[in-house]
Write an enzyme that holds these catalytic residues in place. Structure first.
Site, PDB file in Angstrom:
ATOM      1  N   SER A 294      40.120  20.229  17.790  1.00 11.23           N
ATOM      2  CA  SER A 294      41.217  19.592  17.056  1.00 11.23           C
ATOM      3  C   SER A 294      42.526  20.370  17.169  1.00 11.23           C
ATOM      4  O   SER A 294      43.600  19.776  17.303  1.00 11.23           O
ATOM      5  CB  SER A 294      40.840  19.429  15.583  1.00 11.23           C
ATOM      6  OG  SER A 294      39.697  18.626  15.445  1.00 11.23           O
ATOM      7  N   HIS A 345      44.808  22.306  12.334  1.00  8.20           N
ATOM      8  CA  HIS A 345      45.631  21.234  12.901  1.00  8.20           C
ATOM      9  C   HIS A 345      47.102  21.643  12.979  1.00  8.20           C
ATOM     10  O   HIS A 345      47.750  21.479  14.015  1.00  8.20           O
ATOM     11  CB  HIS A 345      45.488  19.975  12.057  1.00  8.20           C
ATOM     12  CG  HIS A 345      44.112  19.381  12.108  1.00  8.20           C
ATOM     13  ND1 HIS A 345      43.733  18.296  11.341  1.00  8.20           N
ATOM     14  CD2 HIS A 345      43.022  19.716  12.846  1.00  8.20           C
ATOM     15  CE1 HIS A 345      42.470  18.001  11.605  1.00  8.20           C
ATOM     16  NE2 HIS A 345      42.018  18.847  12.512  1.00  8.20           N
TER      17      HIS A 345
END
Length: 517
Positions: A294, A345
């Site tokens: 991610s 993220h």
């Protein structure tokens, strides 16, 4: 009569060639063109339509359709207070139009209507000079000269070809920016992710915390012990099939787009820098065991944003709005769902942006933003690593360590379970940790050590019914009858039988009575 066609293409030619307007869309029949104009910081959408309407109701319907299309075109042009110039080119105005078009339809602010046609009275139709002045054109308009239909057709064809040639050159330039190279690196990265997932499943389970840690997931205590390589290996591990598929699809499409724009070697630098920043941010702000690509995927978003800064118009004409919406949804989801590692993220997003600034876009030459990136990347990476070592306000890892110890107990690796729990208890008192540690000693009939840990567990959390129950067993085997009786009474008061179907309070009470008697 071919004069209107000549006028139509001459006006388009004037705006595109002389005023550098950019064509956004051309209808299949070439009778409607949308353009973007920018003069002195003011942006406008210009629509030029070649029509032949006899009645106003036909024209009014087209005006409404054009307004709907303008809402779509606005998404392709970045700017505030965008003006819309809707220009009609026709042989003659509709027969029932008695005033200039803009006055007749009373358009709202920022929408301007014009009618360019042969109008002997000069009262209804607008002149090309008026239109060009209003849209901000800076070059002079050369009026059409009288001529035959053949001459008008030849002139129209000439203007159309020049416009098409310029448009093709601009589209080729755009394609070279968006598709600098074919994706190559993305496929071995995806293959590695899938193969490692299969390897994980064959040697345990990808959702099992012990398996994840043993095969390289981000686990803060191990990183603090010097296993820094987990910051990289965790990028290739995924927790469950759904996690694998979602990240792989995102990487295929978003990563593929970034590799097309930046080329293979730049993409590799962006991908791994972003992934490393994502892991470092997770290490700094989140104690949970984590894995996945991610951070690197969000780094690809960062690369797209950097492209958008360098080529703003092209970015918003093509992918810009979609990128911003998808990025916003993912970040909002990360903040809303506690299980999502949003630190990774955001760290990946920042890392990807900085790496893109460092390598820059191919064929653009050196840029001043590259030099700050050379300093910022190592400084921020070091700062995140340092923050991970000293930050005591990270998400509590106590339950993770307790869960991990329980997993090792189930695998009959008592020593590893005790090592994890003792190391954890050196820095923080946790009742669940003492309880599980007591269980390891109870399993081996080391009742004195078991009782000591259970006593610490219930002193920290008197509501821990299972600890009271197990403590009664330890006391029973140590022949401390009164303490055993007191412990089982505490367990009963806390409704231990409702919490655990495997306990047998009556048997413990019976054994205490028998042995004491």
């Amino acid at each position: 009569m071919l004069e209107p066609l000549h006028r139509y293409w001459k006006l388009i030619h004037h705006l595109v060639i002389k005023e550098n307007a950019r064509i956004l869309d051309i209808s299949p029949d070439k009778k409607q063109i949308w353009m973007e104009m920018e003069k002195q910081g003011r942006k406008a959408a210009v629509r030029i339509a070649k029509i032949e309407y006899d009645w106003m109701n036909q024209l009014e319907k087209d005006v409404e359709q054009a307004k709907d299309s303008f809402r779509r075109v606005k998404k392709m042009i970045l700017g505030r207070n965008l003006q819309f110039y809707n220009i009609y080119v026709s042989s003659y105005p509709p027969v029932d139009l008695r005033t200039p078009l803009g006055e007749h339809l009373q358009q709202e602010n920022r929408i301007h209507l014009y009618f360019l046609s042969r109008d002997p009275s000069g009262e209804i139709a607008d002149s090309a000079e008026t239109i060009l002045r209003d849209v901000g054109a800076e070059t002079k308009w050369n009026p059409l000269m009288d001529g035959t239909d053949e001459e008008h057709e030849n002139e129209a064809r000439h203007y159309r070809k020049e416009v098409q040639h310029k448009q093709q050159a601009l589209e080729k330039q755009d394609r070279s920016l968006l598709m600098f190279s074919r994706p190559r690196a993305i496929y071995p990265i995806l293959a590695a992710i899938f193969l490692i997932f299969l390897w994980l499943e064959q040697n345990g389970e990808s959702t099992n915390i012990v398996t994840l840690i043993e095969y390289g997931a981000k686990y803060n205590p191990a990183i603090l012990d010097g296993e820094w390589w987990r910051l990289v290996t965790s990028m290739f591990l995924h927790i469950g099939f759904f996690h694998l598929i979602m990240n792989s699809l995102a990487l295929f499409y978003i990563g593929g787009a970034v590799e097309r724009m930046y080329g293979m070697f730049r993409f590799i630098i962006i991908y791994f820098t972003a992934g490393l920043f994502g892991s470092l941010a997770s290490f700094a702000f989140n104690e949970q065991v984590s894995a996945g690509a991610s951070g690197a995927i969000f780094g690809c978003f960062g690369a797209l944003l950097y492209f958008g800064i360098i080529h703003r118009k092209l970015f918003f004409r093509t992918m810009g709005l979609n990128v911003l919406v998808i990025l916003g949804i993912n970040l909002a989801f990360g903040f809303a769902v506690p299980a999502v590692d949003n630190g990774a993220h955001i760290g990946g997003l920042a890392g990807g942006f900085l790496a893109s600034s460092l390598v820059h876009l191919p064929g653009h030459g050196a840029k001043i933003t590259q030099f700050p990136a050379i300093v910022l990347i190592p400084v921020l990476a070091s700062g995140l690593y340092w923050a991970g070592q000293i930050n005591e306000d990270k998400t509590d890892a106590s339950m993770i360590n307790v869960q991990l110890a329980q997993e090792y107990i189930q695998r009959d690796n008592i020593e590893e379970a005790r090592r994890i729990l003792h190391k954890m208890l050196d820095s923080v008192d946790n009742p669940s940790a003492y309880f599980v540690l007591g269980n390891t000693y109870l399993e081996e009939n080391q009742y004195r050590q078991a009782a000591g840990n259970y006593e610490k567990a219930v002193s920290l959390n008197p509501e821990l019914a299972q600890a009271h129950y197990n403590l009664s067993i330890a006391y029973l085997n140590l022949e401390k009858w009164e303490k055993a009786k007191q412990a089982i009474e505490e367990a009963k008061a806390l409704n231990i039988e409702e919490q655990d179907d495997n306990v047998d309070v009556e048997q413990i009470e019976s054994e205490i009575a028998d042995r004491k008697g």
